[in-house]
Design a protein around this motif. Structure first.
Motif, PDB file in Angstrom:
ATOM      1  N   PHE A  46       0.826  -1.200   0.000  1.00 54.86           N
ATOM      2  CA  PHE A  46       0.000   0.000   0.000  1.00 54.86           C
ATOM      3  C   PHE A  46       0.868   1.261   0.000  1.00 54.86           C
ATOM      4  O   PHE A  46       0.534   2.250  -0.666  1.00 54.86           O
ATOM      5  N   GLY A  47       1.975   1.222   0.717  1.00 52.48           N
ATOM      6  CA  GLY A  47       2.871   2.368   0.756  1.00 52.48           C
ATOM      7  C   GLY A  47       3.400   2.757  -0.613  1.00 52.48           C
ATOM      8  O   GLY A  47       3.744   3.920  -0.850  1.00 52.48           O
ATOM      9  N   GLN A  48       3.460   1.809  -1.522  1.00 49.58           N
ATOM     10  CA  GLN A  48       3.923   2.088  -2.882  1.00 49.58           C
ATOM     11  C   GLN A  48       2.789   2.528  -3.797  1.00 49.58           C
ATOM     12  O   GLN A  48       2.994   3.362  -4.675  1.00 49.58           O
ATOM     13  N   THR A  49       1.617   1.917  -3.635  1.00 49.71           N
ATOM     14  CA  THR A  49       0.524   2.167  -4.575  1.00 49.71           C
ATOM     15  C   THR A  49      -0.502   3.172  -4.059  1.00 49.71           C
ATOM     16  O   THR A  49      -1.144   3.844  -4.861  1.00 49.71           O
ATOM     17  N   GLY A  50      -0.695   3.203  -2.737  1.00 52.57           N
ATOM     18  CA  GLY A  50      -1.758   4.027  -2.178  1.00 52.57           C
ATOM     19  C   GLY A  50      -3.143   3.540  -2.562  1.00 52.57           C
ATOM     20  O   GLY A  50      -4.129   4.248  -2.427  1.00 52.57           O
ATOM     21  N   ARG A  51      -3.222   2.298  -3.038  1.00 52.52           N
ATOM     22  CA  ARG A  51      -4.463   1.718  -3.544  1.00 52.52           C
ATOM     23  C   ARG A  51      -4.920   0.566  -2.648  1.00 52.52           C
ATOM     24  O   ARG A  51      -4.112  -0.028  -1.940  1.00 52.52           O
ATOM     25  N   PRO A  52      -6.187   0.191  -2.694  1.00 52.75           N
ATOM     26  CA  PRO A  52      -6.663  -0.969  -1.942  1.00 52.75           C
ATOM     27  C   PRO A  52      -5.924  -2.241  -2.373  1.00 52.75           C
ATOM     28  O   PRO A  52      -5.391  -2.309  -3.489  1.00 52.75           O
ATOM     29  N   LYS A  53      -5.927  -3.237  -1.508  1.00 51.73           N
ATOM     30  CA  LYS A  53      -5.160  -4.460  -1.771  1.00 51.73           C
ATOM     31  C   LYS A  53      -5.567  -5.130  -3.077  1.00 51.73           C
ATOM     32  O   LYS A  53      -4.716  -5.621  -3.810  1.00 51.73           O
ATOM     33  N   ASN A  54      -6.858  -5.162  -3.394  1.00 53.34           N
ATOM     34  CA  ASN A  54      -7.267  -5.808  -4.648  1.00 53.34           C
ATOM     35  C   ASN A  54      -6.609  -5.139  -5.847  1.00 53.34           C
ATOM     36  O   ASN A  54      -6.195  -5.806  -6.787  1.00 53.34           O
ATOM     37  N   GLU A  55      -6.463  -3.823  -5.804  1.00 55.41           N
ATOM     38  CA  GLU A  55      -5.813  -3.129  -6.901  1.00 55.41           C
ATOM     39  C   GLU A  55      -4.309  -3.383  -6.896  1.00 55.41           C
ATOM     40  O   GLU A  55      -3.694  -3.527  -7.958  1.00 55.41           O
ATOM     41  N   SER A  56      -3.716  -3.454  -5.713  1.00 52.17           N
ATOM     42  CA  SER A  56      -2.279  -3.772  -5.626  1.00 52.17           C
ATOM     43  C   SER A  56      -2.000  -5.167  -6.182  1.00 52.17           C
ATOM     44  O   SER A  56      -0.995  -5.378  -6.856  1.00 52.17           O
ATOM     45  N   ILE A  57      -2.900  -6.105  -5.902  1.00 48.64           N
ATOM     46  CA  ILE A  57      -2.748  -7.458  -6.449  1.00 48.64           C
ATOM     47  C   ILE A  57      -2.738  -7.391  -7.975  1.00 48.64           C
ATOM     48  O   ILE A  57      -1.860  -7.965  -8.636  1.00 48.64           O
ATOM     49  N   ARG A  58      -3.701  -6.700  -8.547  1.00 47.68           N
ATOM     50  CA  ARG A  58      -3.792  -6.602 -10.011  1.00 47.68           C
ATOM     51  C   ARG A  58      -2.587  -5.863 -10.598  1.00 47.68           C
ATOM     52  O   ARG A  58      -2.077  -6.237 -11.646  1.00 47.68           O
ATOM     53  N   ILE A  59      -2.113  -4.828  -9.919  1.00 46.87           N
ATOM     54  CA  ILE A  59      -0.936  -4.089 -10.387  1.00 46.87           C
ATOM     55  C   ILE A  59       0.283  -5.009 -10.420  1.00 46.87           C
ATOM     56  O   ILE A  59       1.033  -5.028 -11.398  1.00 46.87           O
ATOM     57  N   LEU A  60       0.482  -5.783  -9.349  1.00 45.86           N
ATOM     58  CA  LEU A  60       1.623  -6.715  -9.310  1.00 45.86           C
ATOM     59  C   LEU A  60       1.483  -7.765 -10.408  1.00 45.86           C
ATOM     60  O   LEU A  60       2.472  -8.111 -11.066  1.00 45.86           O
ATOM     61  N   MET A  61       0.277  -8.251 -10.635  1.00 47.51           N
ATOM     62  CA  MET A  61       0.051  -9.239 -11.691  1.00 47.51           C
ATOM     63  C   MET A  61       0.382  -8.655 -13.062  1.00 47.51           C
ATOM     64  O   MET A  61       1.057  -9.314 -13.860  1.00 47.51           O
ATOM     65  N   GLU A  62      -0.069  -7.450 -13.313  1.00 51.88           N
ATOM     66  CA  GLU A  62       0.208  -6.818 -14.611  1.00 51.88           C
ATOM     67  C   GLU A  62       1.698  -6.551 -14.780  1.00 51.88           C
ATOM     68  O   GLU A  62       2.258  -6.810 -15.846  1.00 51.88           O
ATOM     69  N   LYS A  63       2.312  -6.032 -13.746  1.00 56.27           N
ATOM     70  CA  LYS A  63       3.740  -5.714 -13.798  1.00 56.27           C
ATOM     71  C   LYS A  63       4.585  -6.944 -14.121  1.00 56.27           C
ATOM     72  O   LYS A  63       5.561  -6.873 -14.858  1.00 56.27           O
ATOM     73  N   ASN A  64       4.192  -8.097 -13.570  1.00 56.05           N
ATOM     74  CA  ASN A  64       4.967  -9.328 -13.732  1.00 56.05           C
ATOM     75  C   ASN A  64       4.357 -10.284 -14.757  1.00 56.05           C
ATOM     76  O   ASN A  64       4.790 -11.434 -14.847  1.00 56.05           O
ATOM     77  N   HIS A  65       3.341  -9.823 -15.490  1.00 59.46           N
ATOM     78  CA  HIS A  65       2.696 -10.618 -16.545  1.00 59.46           C
ATOM     79  C   HIS A  65       2.190 -11.954 -15.998  1.00 59.46           C
ATOM     80  O   HIS A  65       2.397 -13.010 -16.602  1.00 59.46           O
ATOM     81  N   LEU A  66       1.494 -11.906 -14.863  1.00 58.78           N
ATOM     82  CA  LEU A  66       0.987 -13.109 -14.201  1.00 58.78           C
ATOM     83  C   LEU A  66      -0.454 -13.357 -14.601  1.00 58.78           C
ATOM     84  O   LEU A  66      -1.262 -12.438 -14.652  1.00 58.78           O
ATOM     85  N   LYS A  67      -0.765 -14.622 -14.853  1.00 56.18           N
ATOM     86  CA  LYS A  67      -2.130 -14.997 -15.211  1.00 56.18           C
ATOM     87  C   LYS A  67      -2.687 -16.051 -14.260  1.00 56.18           C
ATOM     88  O   LYS A  67      -3.769 -15.912 -13.745  1.00 56.18           O
ATOM     89  N   ASP A  68      -1.975 -17.112 -14.043  1.00 52.94           N
ATOM     90  CA  ASP A  68      -2.434 -18.224 -13.212  1.00 52.94           C
ATOM     91  C   ASP A  68      -1.835 -18.074 -11.815  1.00 52.94           C
ATOM     92  O   ASP A  68      -0.706 -18.482 -11.578  1.00 52.94           O
ATOM     93  N   VAL A  69      -2.595 -17.456 -10.916  1.00 56.14           N
ATOM     94  CA  VAL A  69      -2.081 -17.145  -9.587  1.00 56.14           C
ATOM     95  C   VAL A  69      -3.049 -17.616  -8.512  1.00 56.14           C
ATOM     96  O   VAL A  69      -4.210 -17.921  -8.790  1.00 56.14           O
ATOM     97  N   CYS A  70      -2.576 -17.648  -7.278  1.00 56.93           N
ATOM     98  CA  CYS A  70      -3.438 -17.781  -6.114  1.00 56.93           C
ATOM     99  C   CYS A  70      -2.822 -16.947  -4.997  1.00 56.93           C
ATOM    100  O   CYS A  70      -1.630 -16.638  -5.030  1.00 56.93           O
TER     101      CYS A  70
END
Length: 117
Positions: A46-70
């Motif tokens: 959150f300190g990096q994104t200032g966004r809710p956790k669900n958005e941080s999850i999606r940001i990390l997924m996009e940044k790392n080109h992740l599709k199949d995650v848990c």
């Protein structure tokens, strides 16, 4: 118990990431203090994104080109974030919260090896 062994085994098969609602520096201190940093590919908080956790999850997924995650989490907030992000959730029952809705549960971290490998 078993965290280092689980991280070592799982990181041999999967890329591991950490997403947290913490401020900047907390994840780094945790990884440094536990010597687990070599097993974790990337982190986001959150300190990096200032966004809710669900958005941080999606940001990390996009940044790392992740599709199949848990996501492995231990609070209702983790569960809710995963629901909003469209990510499967594994409830760590040994953690801090209760998530009655969780369909997949582990009672210790070593169970992840049996569940995911």
């Amino acid at each position: 118990p078993g965290v280092r062994e689980a991280f070592q085994t799982l990181s041999g098969k999967f890329d591991l990431y950490i997403v947290s609602n913490c401020q900047c520096g907390y994840i780094e201190l945790f990884l440094e203090g536990t010597n687990l940093g070599s097993f974790v590919k990337d982190t986001l908080c959150f300190g990096q994104t200032g966004r809710p956790k669900n958005e941080s999850i999606r940001i990390l997924m996009e940044k790392n080109h992740l599709k199949d995650v848990c996501y492995i989490g231990d609070t209702m907030g983790d569960y809710d974030a995963c629901q909003k992000a469209g990510v499967p959730f594994i409830f760590a029952e040994y953690g801090f919260g209760e998530v009655p809705e969780a369909e997949v549960r582990i009672q210790n971290i070593r169970e992840l090896e049996q569940l995911l490998l």
